[in-house]
Write an enzyme that holds these catalytic residues in place. Structure first.
Site, mmCIF file in Angstrom:
data_model
loop_
_atom_site.group_PDB
_atom_site.id
_atom_site.type_symbol
_atom_site.label_atom_id
_atom_site.label_comp_id
_atom_site.label_asym_id
_atom_site.label_seq_id
_atom_site.Cartn_x
_atom_site.Cartn_y
_atom_site.Cartn_z
ATOM 1 N N TYR A 118 0.798 -1.236 0.000
ATOM 2 C CA TYR A 118 0.000 0.000 0.000
ATOM 3 C C TYR A 118 0.830 1.285 0.000
ATOM 4 O O TYR A 118 0.467 2.246 -0.647
ATOM 5 C CB TYR A 118 -0.877 0.054 1.252
ATOM 6 C CG TYR A 118 -1.889 -1.045 1.375
ATOM 7 C CD1 TYR A 118 -2.783 -1.304 0.351
ATOM 8 C CD2 TYR A 118 -1.972 -1.816 2.527
ATOM 9 C CE1 TYR A 118 -3.727 -2.308 0.460
ATOM 10 C CE2 TYR A 118 -2.912 -2.815 2.650
ATOM 11 C CZ TYR A 118 -3.795 -3.057 1.625
ATOM 12 O OH TYR A 118 -4.717 -4.043 1.747
ATOM 13 N N ARG A 120 -3.071 -10.528 1.442
ATOM 14 C CA ARG A 120 -2.376 -9.284 1.790
ATOM 15 C C ARG A 120 -3.341 -8.106 1.861
ATOM 16 O O ARG A 120 -3.048 -7.083 2.464
ATOM 17 C CB ARG A 120 -1.273 -9.002 0.769
ATOM 18 C CG ARG A 120 -0.149 -10.000 0.832
ATOM 19 C CD ARG A 120 0.927 -9.669 -0.177
ATOM 20 N NE ARG A 120 1.721 -8.511 0.190
ATOM 21 C CZ ARG A 120 2.749 -8.527 1.023
ATOM 22 N NH1 ARG A 120 3.090 -9.647 1.614
ATOM 23 N NH2 ARG A 120 3.427 -7.428 1.277
ATOM 24 N N ASP A 121 -4.470 -8.230 1.226
ATOM 25 C CA ASP A 121 -5.447 -7.143 1.192
ATOM 26 C C ASP A 121 -6.605 -7.385 2.159
ATOM 27 O O ASP A 121 -7.467 -6.535 2.319
ATOM 28 C CB ASP A 121 -5.990 -7.035 -0.242
ATOM 29 C CG ASP A 121 -6.598 -5.685 -0.543
ATOM 30 O OD1 ASP A 121 -6.055 -4.683 -0.074
ATOM 31 O OD2 ASP A 121 -7.614 -5.639 -1.234
ATOM 32 N N PHE A 122 -6.604 -8.553 2.784
ATOM 33 C CA PHE A 122 -7.766 -8.974 3.575
ATOM 34 C C PHE A 122 -8.011 -8.060 4.779
ATOM 35 O O PHE A 122 -9.121 -7.562 4.981
ATOM 36 C CB PHE A 122 -7.552 -10.422 4.038
ATOM 37 C CG PHE A 122 -8.761 -11.038 4.697
ATOM 38 C CD1 PHE A 122 -9.637 -11.825 3.976
ATOM 39 C CD2 PHE A 122 -9.013 -10.830 6.041
ATOM 40 C CE1 PHE A 122 -10.747 -12.385 4.566
ATOM 41 C CE2 PHE A 122 -10.123 -11.390 6.645
ATOM 42 C CZ PHE A 122 -10.991 -12.162 5.912
ATOM 43 N N CYS A 147 -9.275 -4.704 3.885
ATOM 44 C CA CYS A 147 -10.646 -4.715 3.367
ATOM 45 C C CYS A 147 -11.638 -4.839 4.515
ATOM 46 O O CYS A 147 -12.731 -4.294 4.456
ATOM 47 C CB CYS A 147 -10.839 -5.870 2.383
ATOM 48 S SG CYS A 147 -10.123 -5.522 0.780
#
Lengths: 343, 108
Positions: free
Chosen positions: A295, B63-65, B68
């Site tokens: 990110y 990696r985005d969990f 989110c």
């Protein structure tokens, strides 16, 4: 006193002068608010040197202008970290069972005394399953007295709060569009339409979560946006309050950006680490991030290393010139943001 | 115009349970923004323009969990960290390693 002693004293004095004449080199540290702990990386050794525990998920964070405090936004509360002692020193709670406040964006006033908060507020009624969704508010909150100083109604979804360093009366709000908010009157002035573009312009889709910082602090905050025909970057100049755009020559899917201290390059990241020429918008180099999606981006003071991450529990270190992977630093938990603090 | 109350308490017990105004809120209900979920206009990242690897966003999905679930991006697929499961991260500090703990989510 002998000649030998005099020579020794003279040598010591010369040594002292030599030491004092060189500026003290600041060491770079990266603050990463992970799940349940703030991790601090020493950029010299590329290791985690400190871990400050809390029990929360942090969505975004900001240093006070004097860099003495690091404020962490946990949606319902804000945590204050003393950056000299690296201790959690205070918690500002904004939510209660009947009044649910979700802090979307966070900023600090130039005099370090106030928090600027972009909030969504929902109130519950007692005893009945009914919610009142109130219009979103921009809140000015006094840190010392822990009291709200003023609040203004704002449109929804302003996730980016950008204070202006030479203007204490206005703050830039970034979300569905970019506005300047007058802190004295609450008046909003639209600077750039994104969801609501000007006639003849394309709508821009931007996700504004990350305000990456950079050594030297040139005051440029860049963020990617996407249109029907391509992508670009909007750049908010915190020195002047002006907003400009840079059209990207290629389409890269990026979460966030950072501009190099010399303002020549713009870096972007999501699944790839991308280096863009700030003059032309052309891609200089792009490489897939070995660890996967990331990110945030952080540059070291010498501009030689760029830290990519977190998202998963790690930071990847790349060479800014070649975009070659130097190493990976494991973290205790997943995270969203990372900020540089030279000390 | 003042709204008519839908229900009127008829006995002592019902009167005790009658809704009370809290924190000075009004009866006006704005429905422009639900709490927590879908607070941000964000579409498009899921579409992937790449003709070659990496083929999808995000990689890996683990990696985005956490992020989110934080702003409640996929409330059906991830624990809603703002409203219903504020402490889910205690089970899964790093999803890549702790994903087995997601077999069930303990509601607060």
């Amino acid at each position: 006193m002998t000649i030998k002693t005099n020579r020794a004293i003279l040598a010591m004095m010369l040594c002292c002068i030599a030491v004092l004449s060189f500026p003290v080199m600041a060491k770079d540290f990266i603050y990463i608010p992970c799940v349940n702990a703030l991790e601090i990386i020493d950029c010299e050794t590329d290791t985690v040197v400190e871990s400050i525990p809390y029990n929360d998920y942090i969505v975004n964070s900001v240093f006070s202008p004097d860099k003495k405090r690091y404020y962490l936004n946990a949606f319902h509360s804000v945590y204050a970290i003393d950056t000299t002692t690296n201790k959690l020193i205070d918690t500002y709670k904004f939510s209660s069972e009947l009044s649910r406040v979700t802090i979307l964006g966070l900023g600090v006033s130039n005099d370090n005394s106030q928090l600027y908060l972009s909030c969504a507020i929902v109130k519950k009624k007692q005893n009945i399953p009914k919610l009142n969704v109130l219009p979103p508010q921009f809140v000015v909150y006094d840190i010392k007295t822990k009291k709200m100083v003023k609040n203004y109604q704002i449109p929804c979804s302003f996730t980016g709060v950008v204070p202006l360093r030479n203007d204490n009366d206005n703050v830039i709000l970034v979300g569905l569009d970019i506005h300047k908010l007058n802190l004295k009157t609450g008046k909003l002035e639209k600077l750039m339409g994104m969801l609501n573009p000007e006639k003849g312009e394309e709508a821009k889709n931007g996700l504004v979560i990350w305000q990456n910082n950079y050594p030297g602090d040139h005051g440029l905050f860049a963020n990617p946006y996407y249109t029907e025909s391509g992508m670009g970057y909007f750049i908010v100049d915190k020195n002047t309050g002006k907003v400009s755009t840079l059209k990207g020559k290629d389409v890269w899917f990026e979460y966030s950006n950072v501009i190099s201290p010399d303002k020549k390059y713009l870096y972007g990241v999501m699944d790839e680490l991308v280096k863009i020429d700030m003059k032309t918008g052309e891609t200089i180099k792009a490489i897939p991030v070995k660890k996967g999606t990331c990110y945030a981006l952080t540059l070291t003071s010498d501009g030689k290393k760029i830290y990519v991450g977190p998202a998963g529990p790690d930071m990847s270190v790349y060479d800014t010139e070649t975009l070659e992977l130097i190493g990976t630093i494991p973290l205790a938990g997943d995270g969203v943001i990372a900020h540089l603090l030279p000390k | 115009m003042k709204k008519k109350k839908a229900l009127k308490p008829v006995n002592k017990r019902a009167k005790k349970l009658e809704e009370k105004e809290v924190f000075g809120m009004s009866d006006d209900i704005s429905t422009s923004m639900p709490i927590g979920c879908t607070t941000i206009f964000d579409t498009g990242w899921e579409t992937n323009p790449r003709p070659e690897t990496p083929m999808s966003n995000c990689l890996s999905s683990a990696r985005d969990f956490t992020s989110c679930s934080g702003p409640c991006w996929w409330p059906a697929q991830t624990p809603d960290n703002i409203t219903n499961f504020p402490d889910f991260q205690n089970q899964c500090r790093a999803i890549e390693k702790d994903w087995r703990n997601l077999n069930f989510v303990i509601k607060r």
